[in-house]
Design a protein around this motif. Structure first.
Motif, PDB file in Angstrom:
ATOM      1  N   GLY A   1       0.801  -1.222   0.000  1.00  0.00           N
ATOM      2  CA  GLY A   1       0.000   0.000   0.000  1.00  0.00           C
ATOM      3  C   GLY A   1       0.834   1.272   0.000  1.00  0.00           C
ATOM      4  N   LEU A   2       1.930   1.260   0.751  1.00  0.00           N
ATOM      5  CA  LEU A   2       2.791   2.447   0.776  1.00  0.00           C
ATOM      6  C   LEU A   2       3.342   2.747  -0.614  1.00  0.00           C
TER       7      LEU A   2
ATOM      8  N   ASP B   1      -6.265   7.302  -0.182  1.00  0.00           N
ATOM      9  CA  ASP B   1      -5.654   6.157   0.477  1.00  0.00           C
ATOM     10  C   ASP B   1      -6.824   5.241   0.830  1.00  0.00           C
TER      11      ASP B   1
ATOM     12  N   GLN C   1      -8.286   0.873   3.611  1.00  0.00           N
ATOM     13  CA  GLN C   1      -9.200   0.329   4.619  1.00  0.00           C
ATOM     14  C   GLN C   1     -10.646   0.213   4.149  1.00  0.00           C
TER      15      GLN C   1
ATOM     16  N   SER D   1      -4.177  -1.028  -0.213  1.00  0.00           N
ATOM     17  CA  SER D   1      -3.246  -1.961   0.421  1.00  0.00           C
ATOM     18  C   SER D   1      -3.979  -3.279   0.607  1.00  0.00           C
TER      19      SER D   1
ATOM     20  N   LYS E   1      -6.273  -6.247   6.184  1.00  0.00           N
ATOM     21  CA  LYS E   1      -7.285  -5.406   5.527  1.00  0.00           C
ATOM     22  C   LYS E   1      -8.504  -6.224   5.099  1.00  0.00           C
TER      23      LYS E   1
END
Ligand SMILES: *Cc1c(COP(=O)(O)O)cnc(C)c1O
Length: 373
Positions: free
Chosen positions: A63-64, A160, A163, A184, A189
């Motif tokens: 995800g980053l 982002d 989630q 991510s 998750k």
């Protein structure tokens, strides 16, 4: 310790439920002869894009990296500013920092926990390149408001979405709405791999193409490196597993929703002591986390643990108070700091036993009523 044992998350449960499908995916991968960027990755990309209502999906390592490469693809770099929520997992800020830009925090709405759209414009400067909003705890941010602010100031809108896989905003699935949305698939998750993975989704073919190049050493054709890229390819085996999980995501999100509704109805009467999550009518969240607020959060958490109930804090230290952002320490972000002291995540997930939910609610009720004396 009481005899009740309710753990926050059990990572064996998803495998045990869908063992046949995961084993078949593993076998297909092992006998395919393609180990990196093969058919599983491209099939997952197509399936996840379709699921999100996006034209393009590019799988990356985590995800980053999805966030970082998205900002790079938009041309964000040294001297630029990116607006971020003050209360988020630190990865949101780190992506901006790794792109060479400066995160500019905006405080949240204390009830939805998402970025307070009425405070975004005062944070925009000549240097602002993008707004990076987070769909925190599984609830979509206010896409329409943020989109119109971004258009008005001619900056880009990135999310982002680590989630909120599968959540809806005004009837539309998140992932296909902002300029680029970043996902991510970390194991915890809603759509979680059995290791690391991430992706971006977008309607913009040129942006998708740039990220495809950036994730693979800056090359489209092997050994023709057009730009100084990265190695951030989606793992082929994780792609095979994620294809299995994607088919069950809506069902598993529905289980989370049932648990959230149970908590809300059982804890409703305690609202003078406890802040419950607020769901605006125009979103359909996917309850990645069920987060309550309590002024004596640490004592409540300790009590629940003594009763055999495991809870987690997301997140105790906001980015501006962490060691990674020493230069932000004096910054006045009281809401982020306060949430860090008051939030508590209760057990929720597709494999939490629904009969455990009334037990958790009962223990919380007991604790609060005992403080009334
Ligand atoms: C998990 C998460 C990330 C980072 O994802 P990784 O795959 O661990 O790199 C980023 N932002 C938020 C809000 C997250 O919850």
């Amino acid at each position: 310790m009481s005899e009740v044992q309710i753990s926050f998350q059990d990572f064996r449960a998803p495998y045990l439920e869908l063992k046949t499908e995961f084993d078949a995916a593993y076998h297909r991968f092992m006998t395919s002869g393609f180990l990196v960027l093969g058919e599983e990755t491209s099939a997952f990309e197509q399936e996840y894009a379709a699921y999100c209502g996006a034209k393009h999906c590019v799988g990356v390592a985590n995800g980053l990296d999805a966030l970082h490469l998205a900002l790079r693809a938009l041309g964000v770099g040294t001297g630029d500013e990116v607006i971020v929520p003050s209360n988020t997992y630190i990865a949101t800020w780190l992506a901006v920092t790794h792109a060479g830009a400066t995160p500019v925090p905006v405080e949240p709405d204390p009830c939805t926990f998402n970025i307070d759209t009425s405070r975004i414009e005062e944070a925009i400067t000549r240097r602002t390149k993008a707004i990076l909003a987070v769909n925190l705890y599984g609830q979509p941010c206010d896409y329409s408001k943020i989109s119109s602010i971004a258009q008005k100031h001619e900056i880009r809108f990135v999310t982002d979405n680590a989630q909120a896989h599968g959540a809806h905003y005004r009837g539309r699935r998140v992932g296909g709405i902002a300029d680029i949305e970043c996902h991510s698939f970390y194991p915890s998750k809603n759509l979680g791999a059995f290791g690391e993975a991430g992706a971006i989704t977008t309607q913009d073919a040129a942006l998708a193409d740039t990220i495809r190049i950036l994730r693979n050493y800056g090359s489209k054709v092997r050994y023709h490196n057009e730009v100084p890229g990265y190695n951030s390819r989606m793992d082929e085996l994780q792609a095979a597993f994620l294809r299995v999980k994607l088919r069950h995501l809506d069902t598993w999100n529905a289980r989370r929703r049932t648990i959230a509704e149970q908590y809300i109805s059982l804890l409703y009467g305690l609202e003078s002591e406890l802040v419950l999550p607020l769901v605006p009518s125009w979103v359909n969240p996917v309850w990645h986390l069920f987060v309550i607020r309590h002024p004596q959060r640490d004592l409540l958490q300790k009590y629940l643990l003594e009763q055999g109930i495991q809870t987690i804090i997301h997140y105790p230290i906001p980015p501006h108070l962490s060691g990674a952002y020493n230069s932000f320490k004096g910054r006045d972000l009281p809401l982020a700091a306060r949430l860090g002291n008051e939030v508590l995540s209760l057990p929720i997930g597709p494999h939490i036993n629904p009969t455990d939910v009334p037990i958790v609610a009962e223990k919380i009720t007991k604790y609060i009523q005992s403080s009334w004396g």
